[in-house]
Design an enzyme around this catalytic site. Sequence first.
Site, short mmCIF file in Angstrom:
data_model
loop_
_atom_site.label_atom_id
_atom_site.label_comp_id
_atom_site.label_asym_id
_atom_site.label_seq_id
_atom_site.Cartn_x
_atom_site.Cartn_y
_atom_site.Cartn_z
N PRO A 263 0.95 -1.27 -0.09
CG PRO A 263 0.04 -1.35 1.84
CD PRO A 263 0.87 -1.57 1.21
CE LYS A 266 10.18 -2.48 1.89
NZ LYS A 266 8.41 -2.76 2.59
CG ASP A 311 2.53 -11.02 -12.19
OD1 ASP A 311 2.71 -11.31 -11.31
OD2 ASP A 311 2.11 -11.69 -12.54
CB CYS A 381 8.34 -10.01 6.50
SG CYS A 381 6.95 -9.53 5.89
#
Length: 444
Positions: A263, A266, A311, A381
Amino acid sequence: MLKDAVALAIESLSWMEIDSLSERSSLMRTSKQLGIRDTDSLKMAHAMIIETTRRLNVIDKVANTILSPQSLEDYTMGVKNFIRLYSYWTRFRKSNVDQAAAFLSVGRDVLGWKELSPVEFALGRILSADINSVLRGSEGSNRIALETFHPSWYVEYCIRLLGRVEALRLLRASNEIPPVYIRANTLVGRESDLVAELAKEGVELEPLGDVSSIYRVLTKKPLTRLEAYEKGLFHIQDLSSCLVAIAAEPSVGDVVLDVCSAPGSKTSHVAQLMKNEGRILALDRSARRIQLWKKEMRRLRVKIGEAIMADAEQPLPLRNAADIVVLDPPCSNTGVFGKSPAAKWNVNMTTIARIAAVQARMIENCGERVRLGGKLLYATCSITTEENELVIERFLKRHPEFKLADTGLKIGLPGLRGQILCRRLYSHLHNCNGFFIAKLEREF
């Protein structure tokens, strides 16, 4: 409030199981479905969902032991999830008998007394069950898995990765909700003024000496309801995520490609470091997430971002190369089990292998868009080597024109498999989400 919260939690747990949704996504869907929007009810439901899901393996083992020869799977999804919530509420919150009775009464109101009647005997036995006696039947990694509320495969993986002592520290820390961090948004004003504005709204902050503009939040307040949030004065972003833009070292006027950008954490941070001068192309394959990205860019006053729906597993639809490419691909989320415990029950080594293959395709396509002398930032992450060092290792073997570069970060530990210039962060050591950051430069 309790009745609405229980109704929300039962339905949310069901959607999480049916569609593998995150805790927050399932609660948002359920809130719309049931028409329950009361903030206190939503907050209570979210806490119940998180803490029940966190302990799911132990809760299910205790319930199935008591229900034997039947099991949770023999009942409707509503009853099954109420048993789970009741187990958390009565045993892990250490409720008294009156509170347990009140919770059961709410369950009858939500599901109907006929629906719960067949399992009320089990609910009474859960209230008095000796949980330790249930755990005593397990040994080795299975016992550690139950004691620390993690899948057995993940316990074994952490022990291989870190050694037994450090693995136990990590596993225990993963049961704690990580600190909340914010980034002061200097695109709106001076950092000191932003901090002062938050102080007026009752938010106490702790600055991080080694990282500019990032603060740890010491006050428990609903941050998104603050006027300062609406005005874009700050962005809620984990410390680990903030380090990616800092490691990228963007300059004013750069062309930056932010892949899997929504969203927009960064994107907005890079724009802040570039002082809103230059160009950021933000790619994401989800139309819904791009809309969230656009909303955040408006709130945070980012003027140099351009959204592109694409994509990243396919060749990127761009002609020119970028000064900096940032890739934060989908991952197993093994670094955020503390924040989103549902993730740990939806992943295994087969899943990780499949995700790593996706990451490999994405970094290949991103590498093609880095100009000579440019930088490629890769971050996840996750703490697994399969999604991190091994992806980088294979990419570098195929692309000798790239080399690892120093991230310049003072926080974190060196990468594994000889990749000492990469950075690894762990929840039990660095008070943030588990994370991996690699910085590569294109030499020719």
